[in-house]
Design a protein around this motif. Structure first.
Motif, PDB file in Angstrom:
ATOM      1  N   ILE A  46     -23.064 -25.775 -64.288  1.00 61.87           N
ATOM      2  CA  ILE A  46     -21.635 -25.485 -64.490  1.00 61.87           C
ATOM      3  C   ILE A  46     -21.213 -25.905 -65.900  1.00 61.87           C
ATOM      4  O   ILE A  46     -20.546 -25.145 -66.605  1.00 61.87           O
ATOM      5  N   ILE A  47     -21.614 -27.081 -66.320  1.00 60.83           N
ATOM      6  CA  ILE A  47     -21.306 -27.542 -67.679  1.00 60.83           C
ATOM      7  C   ILE A  47     -22.036 -26.678 -68.700  1.00 60.83           C
ATOM      8  O   ILE A  47     -21.484 -26.331 -69.747  1.00 60.83           O
ATOM      9  N   LEU A  50     -20.065 -23.550 -69.146  1.00 57.50           N
ATOM     10  CA  LEU A  50     -18.874 -23.801 -69.962  1.00 57.50           C
ATOM     11  C   LEU A  50     -19.224 -23.923 -71.441  1.00 57.50           C
ATOM     12  O   LEU A  50     -18.511 -23.401 -72.306  1.00 57.50           O
ATOM     13  N   LEU A  53     -19.943 -20.413 -72.742  1.00 62.84           N
ATOM     14  CA  LEU A  53     -18.725 -19.618 -72.946  1.00 62.84           C
ATOM     15  C   LEU A  53     -17.920 -20.114 -74.149  1.00 62.84           C
ATOM     16  O   LEU A  53     -17.223 -19.324 -74.793  1.00 62.84           O
ATOM     17  N   ALA A  54     -18.018 -21.388 -74.479  1.00 61.00           N
ATOM     18  CA  ALA A  54     -17.260 -21.950 -75.587  1.00 61.00           C
ATOM     19  C   ALA A  54     -17.975 -21.806 -76.931  1.00 61.00           C
ATOM     20  O   ALA A  54     -17.352 -21.999 -77.968  1.00 61.00           O
TER      21      ALA A  54
END
Length: 62
Positions: A46-47, A50, A53-54
């Motif tokens: 999950i991290i 993220l 995506l960033a």
């Protein structure tokens, strides 16, 4: 003993599959496939997603 390990096997396989998918998606990003793959293993998928995506795309030629 073996029956205690088998229920967790499917979760380990799912975890690693998610890490591989994130690594493949990160091929053309700043950290590259290996960076996102190992980041996902250490920090959870999950991290890792993220972070993916960033992040910015890798510039052509680098």
């Amino acid at each position: 003993m073996l029956t205690a390990v088998l229920p967790f096997t499917k979760y380990i396989v799912l975890y690693l599959a998610l890490c591989i998918i994130i690594g493949v998606l990160g091929r053309r990003r700043k950290l590259g496939a290996w960076g996102y793959f190992f980041g996902s293993i250490v920090l959870t998928p999950i991290i890792g997603l993220l972070l993916l995506l960033a992040s910015d795309r890798r510039e052509p030629g680098s």
